[in-house]
Design a protein around this motif. Structure first.
Motif, PDB file in Angstrom:
ATOM      1  N   MET A  81      41.201  36.489  46.066  1.00 32.20           N
ATOM      2  CA  MET A  81      42.139  35.519  46.656  1.00 32.20           C
ATOM      3  C   MET A  81      42.979  34.846  45.568  1.00 32.20           C
ATOM      4  SD  MET A  81      43.047  34.725  49.508  1.00 32.20           S
ATOM      5  CE  MET A  81      43.955  33.218  49.610  1.00 32.20           C
ATOM      6  N   MET A  98      56.190  41.733  54.246  1.00 32.48           N
ATOM      7  CA  MET A  98      56.209  40.645  53.272  1.00 32.48           C
ATOM      8  C   MET A  98      57.493  39.821  53.421  1.00 32.48           C
ATOM      9  SD  MET A  98      53.362  40.841  51.597  1.00 32.48           S
ATOM     10  CE  MET A  98      53.470  39.920  50.085  1.00 32.48           C
ATOM     11  N   ALA A 156      51.755  45.826  48.276  1.00 29.24           N
ATOM     12  CA  ALA A 156      52.509  45.142  49.333  1.00 29.24           C
ATOM     13  C   ALA A 156      54.011  45.363  49.137  1.00 29.24           C
ATOM     14  CB  ALA A 156      52.177  43.657  49.347  1.00 29.24           C
ATOM     15  N   TRP A 186      47.707  44.103  44.272  1.00 27.17           N
ATOM     16  CA  TRP A 186      47.901  44.250  45.718  1.00 27.17           C
ATOM     17  C   TRP A 186      49.271  43.705  46.146  1.00 27.17           C
ATOM     18  CZ3 TRP A 186      45.341  46.866  49.373  1.00 27.17           C
ATOM     19  CH2 TRP A 186      45.682  46.611  50.703  1.00 27.17           C
ATOM     20  N   LEU A 233      51.571  36.294  44.359  1.00 28.00           N
ATOM     21  CA  LEU A 233      52.658  35.743  45.184  1.00 28.00           C
ATOM     22  C   LEU A 233      53.556  34.824  44.369  1.00 28.00           C
ATOM     23  CD1 LEU A 233      50.608  35.052  48.431  1.00 28.00           C
ATOM     24  CD2 LEU A 233      52.538  36.642  48.245  1.00 28.00           C
ATOM     25  N   VAL A 265      49.316  42.204  60.419  1.00 23.13           N
ATOM     26  CA  VAL A 265      48.691  43.379  59.786  1.00 23.13           C
ATOM     27  C   VAL A 265      47.881  44.153  60.847  1.00 23.13           C
ATOM     28  CG1 VAL A 265      46.936  44.114  58.098  1.00 23.13           C
ATOM     29  CG2 VAL A 265      48.586  42.335  57.472  1.00 23.13           C
ATOM     30  N   TYR A 307      54.605  47.729  52.042  1.00 26.52           N
ATOM     31  CA  TYR A 307      54.711  46.821  53.194  1.00 26.52           C
ATOM     32  C   TYR A 307      55.824  45.795  52.968  1.00 26.52           C
ATOM     33  CZ  TYR A 307      50.144  48.934  53.872  1.00 26.52           C
ATOM     34  OH  TYR A 307      49.125  49.845  54.013  1.00 26.52           O
ATOM     35  N   LEU A 346      34.723  37.585  47.460  1.00 36.28           N
ATOM     36  CA  LEU A 346      36.113  37.984  47.244  1.00 36.28           C
ATOM     37  C   LEU A 346      37.012  36.811  46.826  1.00 36.28           C
ATOM     38  CD1 LEU A 346      36.484  40.518  50.204  1.00 36.28           C
ATOM     39  CD2 LEU A 346      36.175  41.026  47.782  1.00 36.28           C
ATOM     40  N   ILE A 357      40.772  45.764  61.785  1.00 34.96           N
ATOM     41  CA  ILE A 357      40.558  44.958  60.591  1.00 34.96           C
ATOM     42  C   ILE A 357      39.620  43.782  60.912  1.00 34.96           C
ATOM     43  CG2 ILE A 357      42.536  43.450  61.050  1.00 34.96           C
ATOM     44  CD1 ILE A 357      43.275  43.411  58.226  1.00 34.96           C
ATOM     45  N   LYS A 385      34.136  36.661  56.526  1.00 33.36           N
ATOM     46  CA  LYS A 385      32.805  37.159  56.899  1.00 33.36           C
ATOM     47  C   LYS A 385      32.166  37.842  55.697  1.00 33.36           C
ATOM     48  CE  LYS A 385      33.290  37.234  61.789  1.00 33.36           C
ATOM     49  NZ  LYS A 385      34.641  37.448  62.320  1.00 33.36           N
ATOM     50  N   PHE A 439      49.399  35.790  59.047  1.00 26.77           N
ATOM     51  CA  PHE A 439      49.820  37.045  58.418  1.00 26.77           C
ATOM     52  C   PHE A 439      49.002  38.264  58.887  1.00 26.77           C
ATOM     53  CE2 PHE A 439      50.184  40.167  55.038  1.00 26.77           C
ATOM     54  CZ  PHE A 439      51.547  40.181  54.817  1.00 26.77           C
ATOM     55  N   VAL A 443      42.295  49.765  51.069  1.00 27.21           N
ATOM     56  CA  VAL A 443      41.782  48.849  50.054  1.00 27.21           C
ATOM     57  C   VAL A 443      41.182  49.661  48.882  1.00 27.21           C
ATOM     58  CG1 VAL A 443      40.108  46.998  49.608  1.00 27.21           C
ATOM     59  CG2 VAL A 443      41.388  47.032  51.756  1.00 27.21           C
ATOM     60  N   MET A 485      35.796  48.267  55.101  1.00 27.12           N
ATOM     61  CA  MET A 485      37.213  47.926  55.087  1.00 27.12           C
ATOM     62  C   MET A 485      38.034  49.203  55.204  1.00 27.12           C
ATOM     63  SD  MET A 485      37.785  44.863  52.360  1.00 27.12           S
ATOM     64  CE  MET A 485      36.336  44.714  51.337  1.00 27.12           C
ATOM     65  N   TYR A 486      39.250  49.025  55.685  1.00 25.13           N
ATOM     66  CA  TYR A 486      40.148  50.171  55.777  1.00 25.13           C
ATOM     67  C   TYR A 486      40.329  50.813  54.394  1.00 25.13           C
ATOM     68  CZ  TYR A 486      41.805  49.740  60.610  1.00 25.13           C
ATOM     69  OH  TYR A 486      41.910  49.751  61.985  1.00 25.13           O
TER      70      TYR A 486
HETATM   71  C1  HEM Z   1      51.269  43.668  53.273  1.00 24.97           C
HETATM   72  C2  HEM Z   1      50.320  42.944  52.859  1.00 24.97           C
HETATM   73  C3  HEM Z   1      48.882  42.995  53.321  1.00 24.97           C
HETATM   74  C4  HEM Z   1      48.204  43.947  54.044  1.00 24.97           C
HETATM   75  C5  HEM Z   1      48.729  45.260  54.595  1.00 24.97           C
HETATM   76  C6  HEM Z   1      46.826  43.478  54.136  1.00 24.97           C
HETATM   77  C7  HEM Z   1      45.806  44.172  54.748  1.00 24.97           C
HETATM   78  C8  HEM Z   1      44.482  43.915  54.594  1.00 24.97           C
HETATM   79  C9  HEM Z   1      43.389  44.783  54.945  1.00 24.97           C
HETATM   80  C10 HEM Z   1      43.542  46.146  55.630  1.00 24.97           C
HETATM   81  C11 HEM Z   1      42.243  44.191  54.575  1.00 24.97           C
HETATM   82  C12 HEM Z   1      40.819  44.750  54.727  1.00 24.97           C
HETATM   83  C13 HEM Z   1      40.085  44.152  55.887  1.00 24.97           C
HETATM   84  C14 HEM Z   1      39.401  45.197  56.748  1.00 24.97           C
HETATM   85  O1  HEM Z   1      39.730  46.398  56.655  1.00 24.97           O
HETATM   86  O2  HEM Z   1      38.513  44.815  57.544  1.00 24.97           O
HETATM   87  C15 HEM Z   1      42.598  42.923  53.978  1.00 24.97           C
HETATM   88  C16 HEM Z   1      41.700  42.022  53.478  1.00 24.97           C
HETATM   89  C17 HEM Z   1      42.042  40.839  52.893  1.00 24.97           C
HETATM   90  N1  HEM Z   1      43.296  40.308  52.785  1.00 24.97           N
HETATM   91 FE1  HEM Z   1      45.014  41.191  53.284  1.00 24.97          FE
HETATM   92  N2  HEM Z   1      46.720  42.271  53.522  1.00 24.97           N
HETATM   93  C18 HEM Z   1      47.938  41.940  52.995  1.00 24.97           C
HETATM   94  C19 HEM Z   1      48.276  40.797  52.310  1.00 24.97           C
HETATM   95  C20 HEM Z   1      47.422  39.774  52.037  1.00 24.97           C
HETATM   96  C21 HEM Z   1      47.792  38.512  51.416  1.00 24.97           C
HETATM   97  C22 HEM Z   1      49.211  38.134  50.980  1.00 24.97           C
HETATM   98  C23 HEM Z   1      46.640  37.782  51.322  1.00 24.97           C
HETATM   99  C24 HEM Z   1      46.418  36.393  50.783  1.00 24.97           C
HETATM  100  C25 HEM Z   1      47.242  35.685  50.057  1.00 24.97           C
HETATM  101  C26 HEM Z   1      45.547  38.589  51.831  1.00 24.97           C
HETATM  102  C27 HEM Z   1      44.222  38.232  51.833  1.00 24.97           C
HETATM  103  C28 HEM Z   1      43.193  39.106  52.129  1.00 24.97           C
HETATM  104  C29 HEM Z   1      41.797  38.830  51.821  1.00 24.97           C
HETATM  105  C30 HEM Z   1      41.253  37.602  51.118  1.00 24.97           C
HETATM  106  C31 HEM Z   1      41.070  39.933  52.301  1.00 24.97           C
HETATM  107  C32 HEM Z   1      39.566  40.160  52.193  1.00 24.97           C
HETATM  108  C33 HEM Z   1      38.948  40.195  53.556  1.00 24.97           C
HETATM  109  C34 HEM Z   1      37.875  39.162  53.769  1.00 24.97           C
HETATM  110  O3  HEM Z   1      37.868  38.101  53.108  1.00 24.97           O
HETATM  111  O4  HEM Z   1      37.023  39.397  54.638  1.00 24.97           O
HETATM  112  N3  HEM Z   1      46.063  39.771  52.275  1.00 24.97           N
HETATM  113  N4  HEM Z   1      43.964  42.759  54.016  1.00 24.97           N
END
Ligand code: HEM
Length: 181
Positions: free
Chosen positions: A144, A86, A78, A73, A151, A107, A82, A140, A114, A136, A103, A5, A1-2
């Protein structure tokens, strides 16, 4: 992941327990990086090791760490880094949830490589819906739950979150029932 995180996990620990505790966690996880670059992609293993090691050093279940991480987060990362992203996604909790399936495509403009989660929202009635979370990555789900809780705090809404099912095949699929109360 980036790296953003892992950076955020470090922020959560340092803000709440200080840098000495973070050092213990980092060393126990055998992570060599003393800091993380937000734009660099790190092995997912590093993230999972940091969560496991935080759980051992702090003496709390990994699910609790992930849930707190989800809240942190939304409410800290956020909000502070960010804000615009949002804001554009909704004026209230339900609007945000309607936008959630799209969303991470926004991103992706910031972080093109990502591997994003995918979501499907199914309306039940005015106050409740099913949220399908496809990933994938396995493990996690509590993150969630924490994100959704974050939120609701951000939008000053109150809701109940119930996990209805979790199927793991080549991807992980969790279904939550979310009800505004
Ligand atoms: C500004 C807000 C957000 C940014 C910048 C962001 C960015 C990211 C990044 C960079 C990852 C890592 C994935 C990777 O690098 O491959 C990630 C994962 C994830 N994000 Fe967000 N995210 C944001 C908001 C949210 C929100 C609001 C939710 C859900 C309500 C969410 C749910 C998730 C989940 C569940 C993952 C885990 C990845 C997975 O299940 O494979 N994110 N996000």
């Amino acid at each position: 992941m980036y790296g953003l995180v892992n950076q955020a996990i470090m922020g959560l620990v340092v803000d709440n327990y200080g840098s000495e505790t973070w050092e213990k966690i980092r060393l126990k996880a055998e992570v060599r990086d003393e800091f993380f670059l937000s734009n660099k992609i790190y092995d997912d293993e590093i993230t999972f090791d940091l969560v496991a090691s935080s759980s051992e050093i702090l003496g709390v279940e990994p699910e609790i760490i992930l849930r707190e991480f989800g809240k942190y987060w939304v409410l800290k990362i956020a909000k502070e880094k960010y804000g615009k992203l949002m804001e554009y996604a909704g004026q209230n909790f339900m609007e945000f949830m309607d936008q959630l399936p799209n969303f991470h495509s926004r991103v992706m403009l910031l972080y093109p490589e990502i591997i994003p989660p995918e979501f499907l929202k199914e309306k039940i009635d005015e106050n409740s819906f099913l949220l399908h979370y496809y990933s994938k990555r396995v493990g996690l789900g509590a993150f969630m739950t924490g994100l959704i809780e974050g939120l609701t705090i951000m939008y000053d809404a109150k809701c109940e979150i119930e996990q209805l099912s979790h199927e793991i095949s080549d991807i992980s699929h969790i279904v939550y029932k979310v009800t505004l109360v």
